[in-house]
Design an enzyme around this catalytic site. Structure first.
Site, PDB file in Angstrom:
ATOM      1  N   CYS A  22       0.855  -1.733  -0.017  1.00 58.15           N
ATOM      2  CA  CYS A  22       0.031  -0.082  -0.213  1.00 58.15           C
ATOM      3  C   CYS A  22       0.782   1.338   0.018  1.00 58.15           C
ATOM      4  O   CYS A  22       0.330   2.200  -0.583  1.00 58.15           O
ATOM      5  CB  CYS A  22      -1.008  -0.212   1.365  1.00 58.15           C
ATOM      6  SG  CYS A  22      -2.250   1.411   1.522  1.00 58.15           S
ATOM      7  N   CYS A  40      -1.465   2.098  -2.946  1.00 55.79           N
ATOM      8  CA  CYS A  40      -2.397   3.069  -2.959  1.00 55.79           C
ATOM      9  C   CYS A  40      -1.734   4.091  -2.806  1.00 55.79           C
ATOM     10  O   CYS A  40      -2.380   5.685  -3.201  1.00 55.79           O
ATOM     11  CB  CYS A  40      -2.924   3.156  -1.097  1.00 55.79           C
ATOM     12  SG  CYS A  40      -3.742   1.188  -0.658  1.00 55.79           S
ATOM     13  N   LYS A  71      -0.474   5.403  -6.192  1.00 54.45           N
ATOM     14  CA  LYS A  71      -0.775   5.423  -7.107  1.00 54.45           C
ATOM     15  C   LYS A  71      -1.901   6.616  -7.059  1.00 54.45           C
ATOM     16  O   LYS A  71      -2.295   7.754  -8.003  1.00 54.45           O
ATOM     17  CB  LYS A  71      -1.942   4.597  -6.799  1.00 54.45           C
ATOM     18  CG  LYS A  71      -2.967   4.232  -7.924  1.00 54.45           C
ATOM     19  CD  LYS A  71      -4.869   3.492  -7.067  1.00 54.45           C
ATOM     20  CE  LYS A  71      -4.905   3.944  -6.001  1.00 54.45           C
ATOM     21  NZ  LYS A  71      -6.273   2.780  -5.167  1.00 54.45           N
ATOM     22  N   TYR A  84     -10.144  -2.310 -10.822  1.00 60.92           N
ATOM     23  CA  TYR A  84      -9.529  -1.604  -9.841  1.00 60.92           C
ATOM     24  C   TYR A  84      -8.588  -1.163 -10.766  1.00 60.92           C
ATOM     25  O   TYR A  84      -7.892  -0.491 -10.728  1.00 60.92           O
ATOM     26  CB  TYR A  84      -8.987  -1.936  -8.830  1.00 60.92           C
ATOM     27  CG  TYR A  84      -9.892  -1.828  -7.536  1.00 60.92           C
ATOM     28  CD1 TYR A  84     -10.593  -1.022  -6.877  1.00 60.92           C
ATOM     29  CD2 TYR A  84     -10.990  -3.219  -7.829  1.00 60.92           C
ATOM     30  CE1 TYR A  84     -11.487  -1.555  -5.702  1.00 60.92           C
ATOM     31  CE2 TYR A  84     -12.208  -3.601  -6.556  1.00 60.92           C
ATOM     32  CZ  TYR A  84     -12.134  -2.248  -5.139  1.00 60.92           C
ATOM     33  OH  TYR A  84     -12.782  -2.593  -4.741  1.00 60.92           O
ATOM     34  N   GLU A 126      -7.969   1.719 -12.815  1.00 59.15           N
ATOM     35  CA  GLU A 126      -7.415   3.337 -12.015  1.00 59.15           C
ATOM     36  C   GLU A 126      -6.010   3.897 -12.823  1.00 59.15           C
ATOM     37  O   GLU A 126      -5.686   5.189 -13.689  1.00 59.15           O
ATOM     38  CB  GLU A 126      -7.205   2.961 -10.864  1.00 59.15           C
ATOM     39  CG  GLU A 126      -7.883   2.797  -9.930  1.00 59.15           C
ATOM     40  CD  GLU A 126      -7.677   2.650  -8.165  1.00 59.15           C
ATOM     41  OE1 GLU A 126      -8.302   2.783  -7.532  1.00 59.15           O
ATOM     42  OE2 GLU A 126      -6.628   1.796  -8.446  1.00 59.15           O
ATOM     43  N   HIS A 131     -26.206  22.498   0.794  1.00 55.82           N
ATOM     44  CA  HIS A 131     -26.421  23.192   0.297  1.00 55.82           C
ATOM     45  C   HIS A 131     -25.774  24.129  -0.334  1.00 55.82           C
ATOM     46  O   HIS A 131     -25.268  25.175   0.404  1.00 55.82           O
ATOM     47  CB  HIS A 131     -27.342  23.585  -0.652  1.00 55.82           C
ATOM     48  CG  HIS A 131     -28.150  24.456  -1.622  1.00 55.82           C
ATOM     49  ND1 HIS A 131     -28.469  23.647  -2.743  1.00 55.82           N
ATOM     50  CD2 HIS A 131     -28.249  25.567  -1.825  1.00 55.82           C
ATOM     51  CE1 HIS A 131     -28.521  24.272  -3.995  1.00 55.82           C
ATOM     52  NE2 HIS A 131     -28.012  25.637  -3.149  1.00 55.82           N
TER      53      HIS A 131
END
Length: 463
Positions: free
Chosen positions: A41, A46, A49, A185, A189, A443
């Site tokens: 990771c 992760c 990336k 994935y 990606e 909002h």
């Protein structure tokens, strides 16, 4: 020979968490890592990336800036080398943090290749990270296998000419023409990342739609967005061979439909497998099935003293689940607290240029056991209106028609992972659609749409 209450093989996210929590609860702990402190990771997954995703997003933001009054021009090229250098500095910093965390917890660190000799003994020898490391023998009452996984290439002629996500993070230059094989994935990606950096990208996958296993409406919507990001898709195709052309400077990709493509690089995003080859599982009698370690929900293998967490089990294969498994196991062994995580409502994200976020059941899964009310909304995000950038957001709620419980939430569009993380709380808590509707909308925001969808798009009876 050193003796430990717990020894962890693999210092990735799950292994590090398990070691730290065990040490915090009084256990004497050792941990071994053969390649990267912090695991896939931090080093090859992760984190780098996501840094690449930010780099690609920045180019699009610069391109849109004139529409918001900024007198700027998009740079003509992307500084791949400069970006990689900055990325590597950040990864090195994170490596140091992981080592520091372990040391501060009083854990003994070993750099090298660890393999089991029996149910309570292991040996640590030289590895890629420590080629001259001395051989050391360790005994432990409990051993945790957390070596993670490794990318795989397709078994076709010329497969060695392709690269995987591991090598992509260290290419000396950005390939201008890229073929990516795989619509999961990683393939999706990196297609978005490289296209955003200026590469010409062709994406090949066997299914009719990308992201097998996701909600069908999400997959269809994403396919449309992939086209809008300038990526050429080739669904329903499989490669048959790769050929070296130009003395290693280019690759020819030949597909099963007879078409061929000449590119600078072929990236095989064709899955990962558990990193079990060097663990010595046979010597300890650990059961293996289809290339992964067999373990129960509590992490226990068939050998009472040996446990497995993370990708080596080939179950969830995500960083947060490995961390949760490691945390629960350490407490289970040294300070039971009954702590649990809800893996059934695991939020997931795909960090494409238009990211995907999902939690809970897809419509197809839910329709097997529930009568459903489906709520959907498609609209152009405000950020895209002035630059007139094409591509709509998709937001979707899957609701049980009788109990009104929200079974799943799905989104494709800007900020989807951030929004879905919060909605995962609602889905895990089994909140109803009425309770979502009682929430006052914030909002103007994208997220407000999830609490303002009043009328079902359609009703679906269980199959």
């Amino acid at each position: 020979m050193q003796d430990y209450d717990l020894f962890v093989i693999g210092a990735g996210s799950g292994g590090v968490r398990c070691a730290r929590i065990a040490a915090q609860n009084g256990a004497r702990v050792g941990i071994a890592e053969r390649r990267h402190w912090g695991g896939t990771c931090v080093n090859l997954g992760c984190v780098p990336k996501k840094l690449m995703v930010y780099a690609a997003e920045t180019g699009r933001m610069i391109e849109d800036a004139p529409a918001f009054g900024w007198d700027v021009q998009r740079p003509s090229s992307f500084d791949w080398y400069g970006f990689l250098a900055a990325k590597d500095r950040e990864i090195e910093r994170l490596n140091g943090i992981y080592v520091s965390m372990l040391e501060k917890a009083g854990i003994d660190l070993y750099t090298g290749d660890a393999r089991l000799l029996d149910a309570n003994t292991l040996e640590i020898g030289p590895s890629v990270l420590a080629p001259e490391a001395p051989v050391q023998r360790i005994r432990a009452r409990k051993i945790v296998l957390a070596p993670g996984s490794t990318p795989v290439r397709l078994d076709i002629p010329g497969a060695e000419l392709a690269i995987t996500s591991d090598e992509l993070f260290h290419l000396p230059e950005r390939p201008q023409r890229v073929a990516i094989i795989g619509g999961g994935y990683i393939g999706v990606e990196f297609a978005g990342i490289l296209a955003g950096m200026g590469s010409q990208v062709d994406l090949f996958y066997r299914q009719p739609l990308p992201l097998r296993g996701f909600d069908e409406e999400v997959r269809t919507h994403l396919r449309e967005l992939i086209d809008l990001h300038g990526i050429t898709q080739h669904p329903g195709t499989s490669p048959v061979r790769l050929e070296d052309i130009g003395g290693g400077r280019a690759v020819r990709l030949v597909m099963d439909d007879g078409a061929s493509y000449e590119v600078d690089a072929v990236i095989m995003a064709t899955g990962r497998r558990a990193a079990v080859d060097s663990l010595g599982l046979d010597a300890a009698g650990v059961a293996v099935e289809k290339g992964h370690v067999v373990a129960g929900v509590d992490g226990r293998t068939n050998v009472p003293s040996i446990y497995a967490i993370g990708d080596v089990r080939d179950q969830y294969n995500l960083t947060p689940t490995a961390i949760a498994e490691g945390h629960m196991l350490a407490e289970q062994l040294f300070n039971p607290q009954g702590r649990t995580w809800s893996f059934e409502t695991l939020p997931k994200a795909v960090f494409f240029s238009s990211p995907v976020g999902v939690v809970g059941m897809s419509e197809e899964e839910a329709a097997k056991t529930h009568d459903l009310a489906i709520y959907t909304s498609r609209f152009t995000p405000m950020r895209q209106t002035l630059p007139k950038r094409a591509g709509k957001i998709l937001m979707k709620l899957v609701v049980d028609r009788h109990s009104d419980v929200v079974l799943g939430a799905h989104m494709v569009g800007p900020d989807a992972p951030e929004i879905i993380q919060m909605l995962a709380i609602a889905v895990t808590a089994k909140l109803t659609k009425k309770q979502l509707d009682q929430t006052v909308a914030l909002h103007p925001s994208t997220a407000e749409e999830f609490v303002t969808m009043r009328t079902p798009t359609r009703l679906v009876d269980r199959h």
